[in-house]
Write a protein that holds these residues in place. Structure first.
Motif, short mmCIF file in Angstrom:
data_model
loop_
_atom_site.label_atom_id
_atom_site.label_comp_id
_atom_site.label_asym_id
_atom_site.label_seq_id
_atom_site.Cartn_x
_atom_site.Cartn_y
_atom_site.Cartn_z
N ALA A 277 -4.99 -2.61 -0.90
CA ALA A 277 -4.04 -1.53 -1.16
C ALA A 277 -4.75 -0.21 -1.45
O ALA A 277 -5.71 -0.17 -2.21
CB ALA A 277 -3.15 -1.90 -2.34
N MET B 61 2.76 3.22 -4.08
CA MET B 61 1.84 2.07 -4.00
C MET B 61 2.22 0.99 -5.01
O MET B 61 2.14 -0.20 -4.69
CB MET B 61 0.39 2.52 -4.19
N ILE C 24 2.93 -2.82 -3.78
CA ILE C 24 2.19 -3.95 -4.35
C ILE C 24 3.14 -4.93 -5.02
O ILE C 24 3.01 -6.15 -4.87
CB ILE C 24 1.09 -3.46 -5.31
N LEU D 94 -1.79 -2.35 2.59
CA LEU D 94 -0.74 -1.48 2.05
C LEU D 94 -1.27 -0.07 1.85
O LEU D 94 -2.32 0.11 1.23
CB LEU D 94 -0.24 -2.02 0.71
#
Length: 162
Positions: A23, A31, A35, A79
């Motif tokens: 990520a 974010m 996550i 991500l």
């Protein structure tokens, strides 16, 4: 934003998969949502010991994903978020991340969950981040796709018995 047409699939047992979530760090609120969505999917799919690895930005996702693939992970969930600005930076980063992650998937024959949001503005990112007010949960979706693909790849390697 599409969101329409997604398959309505129930989680499957993926307890035997080794999974890494890689990520980016930019756009903390988005974010955090991505996550959290990934972690929800990992739990729903019964992944036992996933690892979460943070990198500085979306551009760095492919090299970290390649390192995970080289270490034998069955699935890598990437991500990140890139929000369009007034320079060509957006296109360069989006293209590098997309091409790099595709290359990792093909070169290593590993499932890659593509959870990179490429948005025109911050609201679009928030709408896809899986937060309480979001319309979509791309962290969950990318993780589910990676896990399902990893299971397909395992079946193919065994001779595709079903």
């Amino acid at each position: 934003m599409s969101g329409a047409g997604a398959p309505d699939e129930k989680p499957i047992d993926c307890h035997d998969l080794r999974v890494a979530v890689v990520a980016a760090s930019w756009h903390e609120q988005v974010m955090d949502g991505l996550i959290a969505g990934a972690q929800d999917a990992l739990k729903a799919y019964q992944v036992e010991a996933p690892v979460v690895i943070r990198v500085p930005g979306t551009f760095e996702l492919p090299v970290a994903a390649a390192a995970c693939a080289a270490q034998g992970y069955d699935a890598v969930v990437a991500l990140g978020v890139v929000i369009r600005g007034g320079t060509p930076h957006f296109e360069y980063v989006c293209n590098a991340a997309t091409d790099g992650l595709a290359r990792v998937a093909l070169d290593h024959q590993v499932a890659i969950g593509f959870g990179v949001l490429t948005c025109d503005d911050e609201q679009q990112a928030l709408d896809r981040a899986g937060l309480a007010a979001s319309k979509e949960d791309k962290g969950y979706e990318a993780t589910a796709a990676a896990l399902r693909t990893a299971q397909v790849l395992k079946r193919i390697k065994r001779g595709y018995d079903s």
